[in-house]
Scaffold this active site. Structure first.
Site, mmCIF file in Angstrom:
data_model
loop_
_atom_site.group_PDB
_atom_site.id
_atom_site.type_symbol
_atom_site.label_atom_id
_atom_site.label_comp_id
_atom_site.label_asym_id
_atom_site.label_seq_id
_atom_site.Cartn_x
_atom_site.Cartn_y
_atom_site.Cartn_z
ATOM 1 N N CYS A 175 -3.681 6.256 0.098
ATOM 2 C CA CYS A 175 -3.207 4.939 -0.349
ATOM 3 C C CYS A 175 -2.837 4.913 -1.828
ATOM 4 O O CYS A 175 -2.595 3.847 -2.401
ATOM 5 C CB CYS A 175 -4.261 3.881 -0.053
ATOM 6 N N LYS A 218 -12.051 -7.260 6.018
ATOM 7 C CA LYS A 218 -11.408 -6.411 7.018
ATOM 8 C C LYS A 218 -12.289 -5.208 7.291
ATOM 9 O O LYS A 218 -12.726 -4.577 6.332
ATOM 10 C CB LYS A 218 -10.060 -5.959 6.460
ATOM 11 N N ARG A 273 -10.780 7.973 3.604
ATOM 12 C CA ARG A 273 -10.553 6.967 2.566
ATOM 13 C C ARG A 273 -11.859 6.466 1.916
ATOM 14 O O ARG A 273 -11.893 5.410 1.307
ATOM 15 C CB ARG A 273 -9.808 5.768 3.162
ATOM 16 N N CYS A 290 0.872 -1.176 0.000
ATOM 17 C CA CYS A 290 0.000 0.000 0.000
ATOM 18 C C CYS A 290 0.904 1.220 0.000
ATOM 19 O O CYS A 290 2.095 1.117 0.281
ATOM 20 C CB CYS A 290 -0.903 0.008 1.229
ATOM 21 N N SER A 339 -6.682 -3.337 14.386
ATOM 22 C CA SER A 339 -6.124 -2.647 15.556
ATOM 23 C C SER A 339 -7.189 -2.230 16.565
ATOM 24 O O SER A 339 -7.024 -2.444 17.770
ATOM 25 C CB SER A 339 -5.321 -1.434 15.094
ATOM 26 N N LYS A 343 -12.417 -4.604 1.939
ATOM 27 C CA LYS A 343 -11.833 -3.768 2.983
ATOM 28 C C LYS A 343 -12.719 -2.540 3.141
ATOM 29 O O LYS A 343 -12.882 -1.743 2.216
ATOM 30 C CB LYS A 343 -10.413 -3.350 2.604
ATOM 31 N N ARG A 348 -3.190 3.558 12.590
ATOM 32 C CA ARG A 348 -2.610 4.728 11.913
ATOM 33 C C ARG A 348 -1.546 5.382 12.777
ATOM 34 O O ARG A 348 -0.647 6.038 12.263
ATOM 35 C CB ARG A 348 -3.714 5.671 11.471
HETATM 36 C C1 PBG Z 1 -3.095 0.326 4.878
HETATM 37 C C2 PBG Z 1 -3.664 -0.542 5.934
HETATM 38 C C3 PBG Z 1 -4.510 -0.190 7.010
HETATM 39 C C4 PBG Z 1 -4.642 -1.342 7.786
HETATM 40 C C5 PBG Z 1 -3.941 -2.348 7.146
HETATM 41 N N1 PBG Z 1 -3.364 -1.837 5.990
HETATM 42 C C6 PBG Z 1 -5.065 1.084 7.441
HETATM 43 C C7 PBG Z 1 -5.939 1.886 6.601
HETATM 44 O O1 PBG Z 1 -6.497 1.454 5.603
HETATM 45 O O2 PBG Z 1 -6.069 3.059 6.976
HETATM 46 C C8 PBG Z 1 -5.413 -1.437 9.084
HETATM 47 C C9 PBG Z 1 -4.948 -2.489 10.028
HETATM 48 C C10 PBG Z 1 -5.445 -2.358 11.410
HETATM 49 O O3 PBG Z 1 -6.240 -1.459 11.759
HETATM 50 O O4 PBG Z 1 -5.022 -3.197 12.226
HETATM 51 N N2 PBG Z 1 -3.890 0.668 3.842
#
Ligand code: PBG
Length: 326
Positions: free
Chosen positions: A130, A248, A217, A120, A274, A195, A205
């Site tokens: 991204c 996700k 996003r 990414c 997270s 996602k 983040r």
């Molecule tokens: C990057 C990405 C993200 C996560 C994984 N890859 C964050 C986002 O899209 O802002 C999130 C992972 C998590 O919250 O544990 N694009």
């Protein structure tokens, strides 16, 4: 059969009876451990919003991985936080980039460990989006070139699987073609297919230093209200060459995991993100929840929904419980 002939409590009377009719199993084999790597030496920065999670420099990362391998965790997912960010995210594909260097070191030391790299641009771009911008918009097609270059650089460093998490249209096919043309037809693709644009990514983040500097996003990640669209995203990714498709976040999207498992005969992964991790950690720190039990119940629920694999910051803690070492 109904009461009083059938009494469901009969097989709940002791642990062995319960084991016999248990429908869902969770094992270490299903866990993938996400890790954050930063340039430098001797670094182990705690991520304040994710207790127990650190940004590691490669030397310390190898130690962390050693303990995961010792717990028989089969795979890690690697995120890089570069020393330098620019509008195009050029460190994402640098041969000397933080992920590329770390992958070489990891594969030299742990050749059998499955190394998955997140592909990414948000960690690498100065604006935190991204993809590549035109004005305030993330441009789809020019971003594909950069993503594919980045995936290829990971493969060249030795990654076993690349995991595009950007949500650009067409990126799985573009990456597949790029890898194949360069002779990396054995490198797999774990696609973040469904996602969602989720507030549960908040703590990540901080860990990845990847918050967008303006806006959000929503113009590329999925709208949380949608379910049919997840099916369309997954079919596109499978047609384009995804080996594993991913949902996700996991917990607020268990219905999506189940639908995808039922509609496609394809490996399904779920990312226990997270925010899902930090909620449990915060409640446990306050003494409001039993951390170990809630962790295992959560991971079991994700499995029961239909996930073949779970990406989770709890991977080591769960492995300890599963191996009876906690
Ligand atoms: C990057 C990405 C993200 C996560 C994984 N890859 C964050 C986002 O899209 O802002 C999130 C992972 C998590 O919250 O544990 N694009």
């Amino acid at each position: 059969m109904h009461f009083p002939h059938y009494r469901p409590r009969r097989f709940r009377r002791n642990e062995n009876l319960r084991r016999m009719i248990r429908e869902t199993s969770l094992g270490v084999d299903q866990l993938v451990y996400p890790l954050f790597v930063v340039p430098g030496n001797g670094i182990r920065n705690p991520v304040s919003s994710m207790p127990g999670v650190f940004q590691h420099s490669t030397d310390n990362l190898l130690r962390e991985i050693e303990s995961a391998v010792e717990l028989r965790i089969p795979a890690i997912l690697l995120f890089g936080i570069p020393g330098h960010k620019d509008p195009e995210g050029s460190e994402a594909y640098s041969e000397k980039g933080v992920v590329q260097e770390a992958v070489r070191a990891i594969k030299a030391r742990f050749p059998d460990l499955v190394v998955v790299t997140d592909v990414c641009l948000c960690e690498y771009t100065s604006h935190g989006h991204c993809g590549v911008l035109r004005g305030k918009e993330v441009e789809n097609d020019p971003t594909l070139e950069v993503l594919a270059r980045s995936a290829l650089s990971h493969a060249e460093a030795g990654a076993d699987v690349v995991a595009p998490s950007d949500m650009m249209d067409g990126r799985v096919g573009f990456i597949r073609d790029t890898l194949d043309e360069a002779g990396f037809d054995q490198v797999g693709i774990l696609a973040y297919s469904a996602k969602y644009c989720s507030a549960f990514y908040g703590p990540f983040r901080e860990a990845a230093e990847s918050a967008p500097q303006f806006g959000d996003r929503r113009a590329y990640q999925m709208d949380p209200h949608n379910s049919d669209e997840a099916i369309r995203e997954v079919s596109l990714d499978i047609e384009e060459g995804a080996d594993i498709v991913m949902v996700k976040p996991a917990l607020a999207y268990l219905d999506i995991i189940r639908r995808i498992k039922e509609e496609f005969e394809w490996p399904v992964a779920a990312y226990n993100v997270s925010g899902e991790y930090s909620m449990i950690k915060a409640a446990a720190a306050n003494g409001w929840l039993d951390e170990e039990r809630v962790m295992m119940e959560t991971l079991t629920a994700i499995r029961r929904a239909g996930a073949d694999l779970i990406l989770t910051y709890f991977a080591k803690d769960a492995a300890r419980v599963l191996l009876g070492r906690s």
